[in-house]
Design a protein around this motif. Structure first.
Motif, PDB file in Angstrom:
ATOM      1  N   ALA A  44      -1.485  -2.940   9.997  1.00  0.00           N
ATOM      2  CA  ALA A  44      -0.766  -2.166   8.989  1.00  0.00           C
ATOM      3  C   ALA A  44      -0.670  -2.944   7.683  1.00  0.00           C
ATOM      4  O   ALA A  44      -0.579  -4.181   7.680  1.00  0.00           O
ATOM      5  CB  ALA A  44       0.634  -1.818   9.489  1.00  0.00           C
ATOM      6  N   ASP A  45      -0.717  -2.200   6.592  1.00  0.00           N
ATOM      7  CA  ASP A  45      -0.473  -2.746   5.255  1.00  0.00           C
ATOM      8  C   ASP A  45       1.013  -2.520   4.967  1.00  0.00           C
ATOM      9  O   ASP A  45       1.443  -1.373   4.809  1.00  0.00           O
ATOM     10  CB  ASP A  45      -1.350  -2.013   4.240  1.00  0.00           C
ATOM     11  N   ILE A  46       1.811  -3.586   4.930  1.00  0.00           N
ATOM     12  CA  ILE A  46       3.268  -3.418   4.816  1.00  0.00           C
ATOM     13  C   ILE A  46       3.793  -4.010   3.506  1.00  0.00           C
ATOM     14  O   ILE A  46       3.166  -4.890   2.900  1.00  0.00           O
ATOM     15  CB  ILE A  46       4.020  -4.058   6.009  1.00  0.00           C
ATOM     16  N   ILE A 100       9.922   0.186  14.923  1.00  0.00           N
ATOM     17  CA  ILE A 100       8.949   0.974  14.158  1.00  0.00           C
ATOM     18  C   ILE A 100       9.321   2.452  14.245  1.00  0.00           C
ATOM     19  O   ILE A 100       9.547   2.976  15.335  1.00  0.00           O
ATOM     20  CB  ILE A 100       7.525   0.769  14.715  1.00  0.00           C
ATOM     21  N   CYS A 105       7.352   5.605  13.282  1.00  0.00           N
ATOM     22  CA  CYS A 105       6.065   6.126  12.821  1.00  0.00           C
ATOM     23  C   CYS A 105       5.918   7.552  13.360  1.00  0.00           C
ATOM     24  O   CYS A 105       5.559   7.757  14.521  1.00  0.00           O
ATOM     25  CB  CYS A 105       4.934   5.237  13.322  1.00  0.00           C
ATOM     26  N   ARG A 132       3.951  -8.242  -0.020  1.00  0.00           N
ATOM     27  CA  ARG A 132       3.072  -7.274   0.646  1.00  0.00           C
ATOM     28  C   ARG A 132       2.010  -8.031   1.424  1.00  0.00           C
ATOM     29  O   ARG A 132       1.527  -9.078   0.975  1.00  0.00           O
ATOM     30  CB  ARG A 132       2.421  -6.366  -0.405  1.00  0.00           C
ATOM     31  N   ARG A 144       2.037   6.924   7.591  1.00  0.00           N
ATOM     32  CA  ARG A 144       3.085   6.094   6.980  1.00  0.00           C
ATOM     33  C   ARG A 144       4.200   5.833   7.993  1.00  0.00           C
ATOM     34  O   ARG A 144       4.481   6.675   8.830  1.00  0.00           O
ATOM     35  CB  ARG A 144       3.688   6.785   5.755  1.00  0.00           C
ATOM     36  N   VAL A 178       8.150   3.381   8.644  1.00  0.00           N
ATOM     37  CA  VAL A 178       9.154   2.415   8.178  1.00  0.00           C
ATOM     38  C   VAL A 178       9.521   1.534   9.367  1.00  0.00           C
ATOM     39  O   VAL A 178       9.401   1.949  10.518  1.00  0.00           O
ATOM     40  CB  VAL A 178      10.424   3.116   7.625  1.00  0.00           C
ATOM     41  N   PHE A 179       9.911   0.303   9.087  1.00  0.00           N
ATOM     42  CA  PHE A 179      10.401  -0.552  10.160  1.00  0.00           C
ATOM     43  C   PHE A 179      11.744  -1.121   9.728  1.00  0.00           C
ATOM     44  O   PHE A 179      11.991  -1.370   8.547  1.00  0.00           O
ATOM     45  CB  PHE A 179       9.407  -1.661  10.531  1.00  0.00           C
ATOM     46  N   GLY A 203      11.382  -2.557   5.604  1.00  0.00           N
ATOM     47  CA  GLY A 203      10.092  -2.420   4.930  1.00  0.00           C
ATOM     48  C   GLY A 203       9.395  -1.121   5.268  1.00  0.00           C
ATOM     49  O   GLY A 203       9.854  -0.346   6.113  1.00  0.00           O
ATOM     50  N   ILE A 204       8.292  -0.902   4.565  1.00  0.00           N
ATOM     51  CA  ILE A 204       7.473   0.296   4.770  1.00  0.00           C
ATOM     52  C   ILE A 204       6.046  -0.140   5.035  1.00  0.00           C
ATOM     53  O   ILE A 204       5.674  -1.284   4.756  1.00  0.00           O
ATOM     54  CB  ILE A 204       7.513   1.225   3.530  1.00  0.00           C
ATOM     55  N   GLY A 205       5.254   0.759   5.600  1.00  0.00           N
ATOM     56  CA  GLY A 205       3.878   0.392   5.896  1.00  0.00           C
ATOM     57  C   GLY A 205       2.962   1.580   6.048  1.00  0.00           C
ATOM     58  O   GLY A 205       3.404   2.724   6.106  1.00  0.00           O
TER      59      GLY A 205
END
Length: 545
Positions: free
Chosen positions: A466-468, A485, A487, A509, A528, A530-531, A538-540
């Motif tokens: 994941a890109d977070i 998570i 998702c 990031r 998309r 959120v965690f 954060g978001i990812g």
């Protein structure tokens, strides 16, 4: 035949004129009238395409612009001509699109021509209603459930919770006045824009009203208390809302979980509009402070939205046209007791478009995400959720998984389908439904599972990349960091097993690899999430499973 062209004669004019140079004479005969008819036909084709794909379209009658939603003759000089053009549109919509027409407003053009214009809503008649989902979020005691009760029952509150008592699911919610679960409530709108809900409307018997509706606003009532934050996060990610309605109590301001909920909606890129409630009991100086703090938040770098206080129908039109662009923040000032501002909200809900292009996903393979499970006597196992893509019909053969035991996907068939408490043969992408499954026990299904087509060959995964981006964190994030998570319908703890940097702080990031701690899940690339660790951290974006 082409070799017989006269000198200087174009091949296109020869073919169109049967070998005679008649194009010039034909051009003289047509002129402005033909150009106007061509524009009407282009506008009609666009309108019919939108009605077929979406179910409604907002057109501008008499517009001189070349935009697709312009329809009818240009430069209308009198109101009589405008009425004639609207009547012609009404006849075309009814005959060719089986749709009704509602004039929203008539006005004069802003330019020098001062021509007459009309904004017109064209909506398909009852049969296959257009569904728009709206997540209702905000701090505890801000009036979320009361607002939902007032809108869906077409009645006012008494200031003591009479409106919310009609929609709460559990007795302990009525006793404490706090919502602890996810409630879905329908606002039914006819093809002419009339609200079909009345004071006798009951969610259990809503099928008859839904059958008469052309548009449904599904209000997803979420919890405001910090204790139920995980439920609210699940509702925002798993119900795939088109928009978020953030309720702010004028006498309390932006406190508690209000900013937290707004942060999740912005992280998931859900367009928001704001409803300031209780303005009838709020002192003027406190109201001014609330509005000042709201404007300050909207101007922050992470938000950057233009606040628009909605006071009349022109503001409603502007906001409804541009709400999906995520650049504006409509603000409604309301009272559920006096009824002030409620008509503007109803007009706005009537006009807001669907944000997701579900019609483009109807040709994809079927996929259904499960957010609730039931055991119904005499029926068997029933799962409720959202159709993410494709079309699901009775007796459709799908794969159910990941299995609780071995994470496999097992074949099952659909016994029957309910949509908004109506028995239907098919459900389409974007609709919420309840499906009865054949030969599946209740203990074999759970929230977070999915029904997928065999052609997709789905697989459950323990790990994903994941890109977070880190929103807020008091310390640094290293390897083995654990968070929950959210998702879509997946809600599970996971830990970081790899990352492309040593440590992360607030605002950083990175590309990281998460590993689920309890069971493997069905994760799709491009989703998309959120965690959180308590509050949102954060978001990812899932970039690979």
């Amino acid at each position: 035949a082409i070799t017989n062209l006269a000198e200087g004669q174009a091949a296109a004019s020869f073919c169109a004129g049967g070998g005679h140079a008649t194009s010039r004479r034909g051009g003289e005969e047509t002129g402005e009238e033909t150009a106007g008819e061509d524009k009407i036909e282009r506008g009609t084709q666009f309108m019919l395409t939108e009605l077929e794909n979406v179910g409604e379209v907002l057109v501008e009658v008499g517009s001189t612009s070349s935009m697709r939603h312009a329809w009818g003759p240009c430069s209308i000089q009198t109101e009589e001509e405008l009425d004639e053009a609207v009547e012609r549109l009404r006849d075309v919509a009814l005959a060719r699109g089986k749709a009704d027409v509602k004039v929203i407003r008539k006005r004069r053009a802003d330019d020098e021509s001062k021509c007459f214009l009309a904004d017109v809503e064209v909506r398909r008649q009852a049969g296959k209603p257009l569904e728009v989902r709206l997540a209702v979020i905000g701090n505890v005691d801000s009036g979320k459930s009361t607002m939902v009760g007032v809108l869906t029952r077409s009645t006012l509150d008494d200031g003591r919770g009479s409106a919310r008592e009609k929609i709460l699911k559990f007795s302990h919610e009525a006793q404490t006045g706090r919502t602890s679960s996810i409630g879905q409530h329908n606002l039914c709108i006819s093809s002419t824009g009339e609200i079909l809900n009345d004071s006798t409307f009951r969610q259990r018997d809503c099928g008859e009203v839904v059958a008469k509706s052309s548009k449904l606003i599904t209000l997803v009532d979420l919890a405001g208390h910090e204790k139920y934050f995980k439920t609210t996060a699940f509702g925002l990610t798993g119900n795939l809302p088109d928009y978020a309605m953030l309720i702010i109590g004028a006498n309390h301001g932006l406190i508690g979980m209000c900013k937290e909920h707004l942060g999740i909606a912005l992280a998931l890129k859900i367009p928001c509009f704001f409803v300031v409630t209780k303005i009838d009991i709020c002192p003027e100086h406190i109201f001014k402070n609330t509005m000042k703090s709201l404007h300050a938040i909207l101007k922050k770098p992470g938000v950057k939205k233009i606040p628009i206080i909605v006071r009349n129908q022109d503001d409603v039109m502007t906001c409804a046209r541009n709400i999906a662009s995520e650049t504006i923040a409509p603000i409604f000032l309301t009272s559920s007791v006096t009824g002030e501002g409620l008509d503007l909200i109803r007009q706005f809900l009537n006009l807001i478009p669907q944000r997701y292009e579900w019609f483009a996903k109807m040709t994809h393979e079927p996929e259904f995400i499960i957010d609730e499970t039931f055991a119904v006597p005499g029926v068997g196992t029933v799962v409720a959720g959202t159709v993410k893509s494709g079309v699901i019909g009775v007796n459709s053969n799908l794969l159910l998984g990941p299995d609780i035991g071995d994470a496999s996907f097992n074949p099952t068939a659909i016994k029957s389908i309910h949509y908004k408490r109506m028995v239907v043969e098919k459900v389409y992408a974007g609709q919420t439904a309840a499906l009865a499954l054949k030969k599946v026990k209740r203990n074999q299904v759970r929230k977070g599972m999915a029904l997928v087509s065999r052609n997709v060959e789905p697989k459950a995964t323990w790990e994903f990349n994941a890109d977070i981006a880190i929103l807020t964190h008091s310390t640094t994030i290293h390897l083995k960091y654990q968070a929950v998570i959210h998702c879509e319908i997946i809600r599970q703890a996971a830990k970081v097993v790899a990352m492309n940097c040593e440590k992360l702080r607030s605002g950083d990031r990175a590309i990281v690899r998460f590993r689920f701690l309890v069971r493997p899940e069905y994760v799709c690339t491009g989703t998309r999430f959120v965690f959180r660790e308590g509050k949102t951290k954060g978001i990812g974006l899932v970039v690979g499973a």
